[in-house]
Scaffold this motif. Sequence first.
Motif, mmCIF file in Angstrom:
data_model
loop_
_atom_site.group_PDB
_atom_site.id
_atom_site.type_symbol
_atom_site.label_atom_id
_atom_site.label_comp_id
_atom_site.label_asym_id
_atom_site.label_seq_id
_atom_site.Cartn_x
_atom_site.Cartn_y
_atom_site.Cartn_z
ATOM 1 N N ALA A 107 30.471 58.411 52.395
ATOM 2 C CA ALA A 107 31.317 59.604 52.341
ATOM 3 C C ALA A 107 30.992 60.463 51.117
ATOM 4 C CB ALA A 107 32.794 59.233 52.354
ATOM 5 N N LYS A 108 29.716 60.689 50.878
ATOM 6 C CA LYS A 108 29.214 61.556 49.808
ATOM 7 C C LYS A 108 29.469 61.026 48.395
ATOM 8 C CE LYS A 108 29.568 65.684 52.636
ATOM 9 N NZ LYS A 108 30.034 67.052 52.746
ATOM 10 N N HIS A 109 29.818 59.755 48.273
ATOM 11 C CA HIS A 109 30.057 59.157 46.952
ATOM 12 C C HIS A 109 29.188 57.918 46.801
ATOM 13 C CE1 HIS A 109 33.554 61.691 46.260
ATOM 14 N NE2 HIS A 109 33.976 61.384 47.479
ATOM 15 N N ARG A 110 28.760 57.675 45.571
ATOM 16 C CA ARG A 110 28.095 56.396 45.288
ATOM 17 C C ARG A 110 29.153 55.308 45.281
ATOM 18 N NH1 ARG A 110 25.402 59.321 41.608
ATOM 19 N NH2 ARG A 110 23.227 59.634 42.072
ATOM 20 N N ILE A 111 28.838 54.215 45.930
ATOM 21 C CA ILE A 111 29.779 53.093 46.012
ATOM 22 C C ILE A 111 29.022 51.799 45.732
ATOM 23 C CG2 ILE A 111 29.486 52.884 48.520
ATOM 24 C CD1 ILE A 111 32.488 52.030 48.639
ATOM 25 N N LEU A 112 29.679 50.871 45.068
ATOM 26 C CA LEU A 112 29.139 49.539 44.817
ATOM 27 C C LEU A 112 29.899 48.579 45.717
ATOM 28 C CD1 LEU A 112 28.168 48.044 41.456
ATOM 29 C CD2 LEU A 112 29.587 46.708 43.004
ATOM 30 N N ILE A 113 29.145 47.782 46.479
ATOM 31 C CA ILE A 113 29.751 46.877 47.457
ATOM 32 C C ILE A 113 29.350 45.440 47.151
ATOM 33 C CG2 ILE A 113 29.760 46.183 49.902
ATOM 34 C CD1 ILE A 113 29.383 49.131 50.612
ATOM 35 N N ASP A 114 30.312 44.537 47.308
ATOM 36 C CA ASP A 114 30.036 43.111 47.212
ATOM 37 C C ASP A 114 30.309 42.513 48.587
ATOM 38 O OD1 ASP A 114 29.245 41.122 45.172
ATOM 39 O OD2 ASP A 114 31.069 40.120 45.833
ATOM 40 N N TRP A 115 29.299 41.848 49.155
ATOM 41 C CA TRP A 115 29.454 41.175 50.447
ATOM 42 C C TRP A 115 30.078 39.808 50.210
ATOM 43 C CZ3 TRP A 115 28.313 45.195 53.109
ATOM 44 C CH2 TRP A 115 27.199 45.970 52.847
ATOM 45 N N LYS A 116 31.019 39.424 51.052
ATOM 46 C CA LYS A 116 31.620 38.091 50.964
ATOM 47 C C LYS A 116 31.544 37.425 52.335
ATOM 48 C CE LYS A 116 33.058 38.260 46.673
ATOM 49 N NZ LYS A 116 32.293 37.551 45.663
ATOM 50 N N THR A 117 31.191 36.146 52.339
ATOM 51 C CA THR A 117 31.195 35.363 53.580
ATOM 52 C C THR A 117 32.188 34.215 53.472
ATOM 53 O OG1 THR A 117 29.383 33.950 52.825
ATOM 54 C CG2 THR A 117 28.786 35.911 54.115
ATOM 55 N N GLY A 118 32.915 34.170 52.370
ATOM 56 C CA GLY A 118 33.889 33.100 52.132
ATOM 57 C C GLY A 118 34.989 33.592 51.221
ATOM 58 N N ALA A 119 35.434 32.739 50.314
ATOM 59 C CA ALA A 119 36.547 33.047 49.414
ATOM 60 C C ALA A 119 36.253 34.302 48.594
ATOM 61 C CB ALA A 119 36.821 31.864 48.491
ATOM 62 N N ALA A 120 37.274 35.135 48.420
ATOM 63 C CA ALA A 120 37.086 36.397 47.710
ATOM 64 C C ALA A 120 38.064 36.594 46.561
ATOM 65 C CB ALA A 120 37.207 37.556 48.698
ATOM 66 N N GLU A 121 38.771 35.538 46.135
ATOM 67 C CA GLU A 121 39.683 35.687 45.011
ATOM 68 C C GLU A 121 38.891 36.134 43.788
ATOM 69 O OE1 GLU A 121 41.518 32.836 47.815
ATOM 70 O OE2 GLU A 121 39.564 32.921 46.889
ATOM 71 N N GLY A 122 39.442 37.096 43.064
ATOM 72 C CA GLY A 122 38.774 37.614 41.874
ATOM 73 C C GLY A 122 37.729 38.664 42.165
ATOM 74 N N ALA A 123 37.506 38.980 43.414
ATOM 75 C CA ALA A 123 36.453 39.930 43.768
ATOM 76 C C ALA A 123 36.720 41.325 43.212
ATOM 77 C CB ALA A 123 36.270 39.984 45.281
ATOM 78 N N ALA A 124 37.959 41.725 43.109
ATOM 79 C CA ALA A 124 38.270 43.055 42.560
ATOM 80 C C ALA A 124 37.777 43.156 41.119
ATOM 81 C CB ALA A 124 39.769 43.327 42.635
ATOM 82 N N TYR A 125 37.996 42.104 40.343
ATOM 83 C CA TYR A 125 37.572 42.115 38.945
ATOM 84 C C TYR A 125 36.053 42.033 38.839
ATOM 85 C CZ TYR A 125 42.405 40.656 39.144
ATOM 86 O OH TYR A 125 43.736 40.562 39.462
ATOM 87 N N GLN A 126 35.455 41.296 39.738
ATOM 88 C CA GLN A 126 34.000 41.173 39.795
ATOM 89 C C GLN A 126 33.382 42.548 40.062
ATOM 90 O OE1 GLN A 126 32.794 38.516 42.922
ATOM 91 N NE2 GLN A 126 30.631 38.608 42.403
ATOM 92 N N VAL A 127 33.895 43.237 41.071
ATOM 93 C CA VAL A 127 33.380 44.558 41.417
ATOM 94 C C VAL A 127 33.602 45.533 40.264
ATOM 95 C CG1 VAL A 127 33.686 46.538 42.969
ATOM 96 C CG2 VAL A 127 33.522 44.225 43.904
ATOM 97 N N ALA A 128 34.771 45.496 39.635
ATOM 98 C CA ALA A 128 35.043 46.389 38.500
ATOM 99 C C ALA A 128 34.040 46.148 37.379
ATOM 100 C CB ALA A 128 36.468 46.202 38.002
ATOM 101 N N ALA A 129 33.737 44.883 37.100
ATOM 102 C CA ALA A 129 32.767 44.555 36.055
ATOM 103 C C ALA A 129 31.388 45.106 36.409
ATOM 104 C CB ALA A 129 32.698 43.040 35.861
ATOM 105 N N TYR A 130 30.981 44.945 37.658
ATOM 106 C CA TYR A 130 29.690 45.452 38.101
ATOM 107 C C TYR A 130 29.629 46.977 37.987
ATOM 108 C CZ TYR A 130 28.835 40.865 40.370
ATOM 109 O OH TYR A 130 28.642 39.540 40.650
ATOM 110 N N VAL A 131 30.694 47.648 38.409
ATOM 111 C CA VAL A 131 30.732 49.113 38.333
ATOM 112 C C VAL A 131 30.618 49.565 36.875
ATOM 113 C CG1 VAL A 131 32.211 51.151 38.643
ATOM 114 C CG2 VAL A 131 31.967 49.485 40.502
ATOM 115 N N GLU A 132 31.351 48.911 35.990
ATOM 116 C CA GLU A 132 31.293 49.276 34.574
ATOM 117 C C GLU A 132 29.879 49.115 34.019
ATOM 118 O OE1 GLU A 132 34.095 50.356 32.281
ATOM 119 O OE2 GLU A 132 34.336 51.054 34.344
#
Length: 179
Positions: A107-132
């Motif tokens: 949608a015209k924006h750069r986005i960072l995506i994390d694929w998960k095939t199992g447990a995703a607890e903490g993924a929000a913080y993981q993605v935030a760290a990667y984006v930073e």
Amino acid sequence: ERPAAARVKDWPRVTHVLEAVGLGPDLSMAPPAVLEAAKQRGLAVHEAIEAMAYGYFEECDAAIMPYLDAYKKFMAESGHTAIASEIEVAHPQWQYIGHPDRVGWMAKHRILIDWKTGAAEGAAYQVAAYVEAYNAQHPAEKVAAGAVVALRADGTYRFTEIDLSAARPVWYAALTVYR
């Protein structure tokens, strides 16, 4: 500017920090054989997605095909296009490293995506760290959003956009506690 490789290799990984402070998935009750099978499945799915992104995918184990079907469905329905897959990022000021699964356009924006095939607890913080870290390394090409895409065994997916303004301070607090 990318930090010197000799120093970066000693920096903590995002997932290690989150696990160490109790913000990662709690897998303590899972049998070791189940954990290993899930780990191998996740690695195979990530390798196949990377191969698809770079155009060298040929074939894979039938057991991961439903996850790849979910990935293909996400790609078709979201309009997402890849810029880079399975890269390393390093935050020069905060001195940590991570390995985001995908940076691309949506949608015209750069986005960072994390694929998960199992447990995703903490993924929000993981993605935030990667984006930073990504944004610190690419100040002229910043990522505007982060998301987790859960790829499921039934060929479906679940897209979850991350509230980076809420996840970012938790990540930095976790890194501070870790240190």
